[in-house]
Design a protein around this motif. Structure first.
Motif, PDB file in Angstrom:
ATOM      1  N   GLU A 161     -23.533  24.852 -40.467  1.00 51.72           N
ATOM      2  CA  GLU A 161     -22.820  23.904 -40.089  1.00 51.72           C
ATOM      3  C   GLU A 161     -21.036  23.814 -40.361  1.00 51.72           C
ATOM      4  N   LEU A 162     -20.878  24.618 -41.317  1.00 50.99           N
ATOM      5  CA  LEU A 162     -19.584  24.729 -41.628  1.00 50.99           C
ATOM      6  C   LEU A 162     -19.000  25.713 -40.823  1.00 50.99           C
ATOM      7  N   GLU A 163     -19.840  26.953 -40.576  1.00 48.56           N
ATOM      8  CA  GLU A 163     -19.052  27.747 -39.474  1.00 48.56           C
ATOM      9  C   GLU A 163     -18.755  27.223 -38.034  1.00 48.56           C
ATOM     10  N   LEU A 164     -19.732  26.376 -37.823  1.00 51.40           N
ATOM     11  CA  LEU A 164     -19.534  25.447 -36.654  1.00 51.40           C
ATOM     12  C   LEU A 164     -18.437  24.782 -36.583  1.00 51.40           C
ATOM     13  N   ARG A 165     -18.299  23.817 -37.767  1.00 50.46           N
ATOM     14  CA  ARG A 165     -16.905  23.137 -38.043  1.00 50.46           C
ATOM     15  C   ARG A 165     -15.635  24.150 -37.829  1.00 50.46           C
ATOM     16  N   ARG A 166     -15.710  25.176 -38.554  1.00 47.37           N
ATOM     17  CA  ARG A 166     -14.594  25.968 -38.363  1.00 47.37           C
ATOM     18  C   ARG A 166     -14.234  26.561 -36.789  1.00 47.37           C
ATOM     19  N   LEU A 167     -15.540  26.855 -36.213  1.00 46.72           N
ATOM     20  CA  LEU A 167     -15.278  27.281 -34.887  1.00 46.72           C
ATOM     21  C   LEU A 167     -14.588  25.973 -34.019  1.00 46.72           C
ATOM     22  N   GLU A 168     -14.889  24.811 -34.310  1.00 45.56           N
ATOM     23  CA  GLU A 168     -14.749  23.789 -33.490  1.00 45.56           C
ATOM     24  C   GLU A 168     -13.037  23.615 -33.729  1.00 45.56           C
ATOM     25  N   ASP A 169     -12.538  23.598 -35.123  1.00 46.42           N
ATOM     26  CA  ASP A 169     -11.345  23.469 -35.083  1.00 46.42           C
ATOM     27  C   ASP A 169     -10.570  24.751 -34.699  1.00 46.42           C
ATOM     28  N   LEU A 170     -11.090  25.833 -34.549  1.00 45.97           N
ATOM     29  CA  LEU A 170     -10.306  26.823 -34.213  1.00 45.97           C
ATOM     30  C   LEU A 170     -10.162  26.820 -32.520  1.00 45.97           C
ATOM     31  N   SER A 171     -11.305  26.423 -31.870  1.00 44.43           N
ATOM     32  CA  SER A 171     -11.186  26.372 -30.363  1.00 44.43           C
ATOM     33  C   SER A 171     -10.314  25.254 -30.193  1.00 44.43           C
ATOM     34  N   GLU A 172     -10.209  24.096 -30.868  1.00 47.94           N
ATOM     35  CA  GLU A 172      -9.137  22.987 -30.568  1.00 47.94           C
ATOM     36  C   GLU A 172      -7.752  23.613 -30.773  1.00 47.94           C
ATOM     37  N   SER A 173      -7.752  24.463 -31.768  1.00 47.01           N
ATOM     38  CA  SER A 173      -6.534  24.746 -32.069  1.00 47.01           C
ATOM     39  C   SER A 173      -5.976  25.802 -30.838  1.00 47.01           C
ATOM     40  N   VAL A 174      -6.882  26.419 -30.330  1.00 46.94           N
ATOM     41  CA  VAL A 174      -6.627  27.410 -29.152  1.00 46.94           C
ATOM     42  C   VAL A 174      -6.350  26.802 -27.812  1.00 46.94           C
ATOM     43  N   VAL A 175      -7.137  25.541 -27.702  1.00 49.42           N
ATOM     44  CA  VAL A 175      -6.753  24.589 -26.318  1.00 49.42           C
ATOM     45  C   VAL A 175      -5.577  24.023 -26.814  1.00 49.42           C
ATOM     46  N   ASN A 176      -5.162  23.638 -28.093  1.00 50.21           N
ATOM     47  CA  ASN A 176      -3.911  23.150 -28.156  1.00 50.21           C
ATOM     48  C   ASN A 176      -2.587  24.118 -27.760  1.00 50.21           C
ATOM     49  N   ASP A 177      -2.740  25.108 -28.013  1.00 50.41           N
ATOM     50  CA  ASP A 177      -2.014  26.539 -28.032  1.00 50.41           C
ATOM     51  C   ASP A 177      -1.741  26.733 -26.344  1.00 50.41           C
ATOM     52  N   PHE A 178      -3.008  26.811 -25.543  1.00 47.71           N
ATOM     53  CA  PHE A 178      -2.920  26.957 -24.185  1.00 47.71           C
ATOM     54  C   PHE A 178      -2.269  25.462 -23.476  1.00 47.71           C
ATOM     55  N   ALA A 179      -2.312  24.534 -24.055  1.00 50.11           N
ATOM     56  CA  ALA A 179      -1.654  23.320 -23.494  1.00 50.11           C
ATOM     57  C   ALA A 179      -0.295  23.482 -23.757  1.00 50.11           C
ATOM     58  N   TYR A 180       0.207  23.730 -24.848  1.00 57.29           N
ATOM     59  CA  TYR A 180       1.372  23.895 -25.016  1.00 57.29           C
ATOM     60  C   TYR A 180       2.197  25.064 -24.363  1.00 57.29           C
ATOM     61  N   MET A 181       1.678  26.224 -24.116  1.00 58.04           N
ATOM     62  CA  MET A 181       1.810  27.239 -23.252  1.00 58.04           C
ATOM     63  C   MET A 181       2.252  26.505 -21.732  1.00 58.04           C
ATOM     64  N   LYS A 182       0.937  25.955 -21.258  1.00 60.73           N
ATOM     65  CA  LYS A 182       1.176  25.299 -20.121  1.00 60.73           C
ATOM     66  C   LYS A 182       2.235  24.330 -19.743  1.00 60.73           C
ATOM     67  N   LYS A 183       2.525  23.530 -20.726  1.00 61.19           N
ATOM     68  CA  LYS A 183       3.673  22.490 -20.684  1.00 61.19           C
ATOM     69  C   LYS A 183       5.099  23.548 -20.704  1.00 61.19           C
ATOM     70  N   ARG A 184       5.155  24.353 -21.567  1.00 57.40           N
ATOM     71  CA  ARG A 184       6.286  25.094 -21.503  1.00 57.40           C
ATOM     72  C   ARG A 184       6.316  25.825 -20.330  1.00 57.40           C
ATOM     73  N   GLU A 185       5.436  26.458 -19.649  1.00 52.49           N
ATOM     74  CA  GLU A 185       5.473  27.280 -18.303  1.00 52.49           C
ATOM     75  C   GLU A 185       5.823  26.033 -17.202  1.00 52.49           C
ATOM     76  N   GLU A 186       5.505  24.995 -17.294  1.00 50.52           N
ATOM     77  CA  GLU A 186       5.987  24.023 -16.352  1.00 50.52           C
ATOM     78  C   GLU A 186       7.326  23.325 -16.659  1.00 50.52           C
ATOM     79  N   GLU A 187       7.804  23.542 -17.864  1.00 54.78           N
ATOM     80  CA  GLU A 187       9.265  23.099 -17.971  1.00 54.78           C
ATOM     81  C   GLU A 187      10.144  24.296 -17.374  1.00 54.78           C
TER      82      GLU A 187
END
Length: 223
Positions: A152-178
């Motif tokens: 469960e701890l590893e799944l929590r770590r993966l969840e946080d990591l995937s959320e961080s990756v999604v946020n990074d892609f969202a930021y890069m998409k926003k920068r690309e649009e700008e």
């Protein structure tokens, strides 16, 4: 999140596949940065960090070998606007933590207070271990508080990591649009300027033709 959905939709996942996913996705330990700090010198490290991100760090300033006095350096962490997020005078060893309010460039500066000797005085050794995001979270403490099992701890770590990756892609998409909007605006301005320049050249050429025609007529060179 996406990874957890994938794991949840396949109940027959083998342990070997899960171990491979954990090995590939989970980042390795962050290595500290070490550098020499001469007397009366100032060295800074800069890093861009996203907003609402937890940042933690540990530092240690070792005295010069054979020195009778201890280490002597000041530590200051600021953002691009000069706001002080952490400051410590006579920093020898310690920890710091703060949460970013906006995406910005953050700077950690060590300033030596040792005088410059007449001879070859050894430099101080500075070690800095700075973490942010998923790396800064203490999952061992989270497991104790929430009583999570190792998987469960590893799944929590993966969840946080995937959320961080999604946020990074969202930021890069926003920068690309700008950047795309900026490029389109620049192209439109260049087009309008080119059209204006063309009309100016046509007008200037027409004026020159009529002017020369009147001049030659005045000189009776042409009828």
């Amino acid at each position: 999140m996406l990874l957890l959905s994938l794991l949840g939709s396949r109940p027959l996942l083998r342990p070997a596949f899960l171990a491979l996913v954990l090995l590939v996705v989970v980042p390795g330990p962050v290595r500290p940065i070490s550098f020499q700090l001469p007397g009366k010198a100032r060295k800074c490290l800069r890093e861009e960090i996203h907003r609402d991100t937890l940042v933690t760090g540990e530092y240690e300033v070792a005295p010069p070998p054979g020195s009778s006095s201890g280490p002597s350096a000041n530590l200051k962490i600021t953002d691009s606007a000069g706001h002080i997020l952490y400051s410590k005078e006579d920093a020898t060893k310690g920890k710091f933590a703060f949460t970013t309010e906006d995406y910005d460039m953050f700077e950690a500066c060590f300033e030596s207070k040792l005088p410059v000797g007449t001879g070859r005085m050894p430099d101080q050794l500075v070690t800095l271990n700075m973490k942010h995001g998923v790396e800064a979270k203490n999952y061992e403490e989270i497991a104790k508080v929430e009583k999570l099992k190792p998987l469960e701890l590893e799944l929590r770590r993966l969840e946080d990591l995937s959320e961080s990756v999604v946020n990074d892609f969202a930021y890069m998409k926003k920068r690309e649009e700008e950047m795309r909007d900026t490029n389109e605006s620049t192209n439109i301005r260049v087009l309008y300027f080119s059209i204006f320049s063309m009309f100016c050249l046509i007008g200037l050429a027409t004026w020159q033709v009529f002017y020369l025609r009147r001049f030659f007529k005045a000189k009776k060179l042409i009828e």
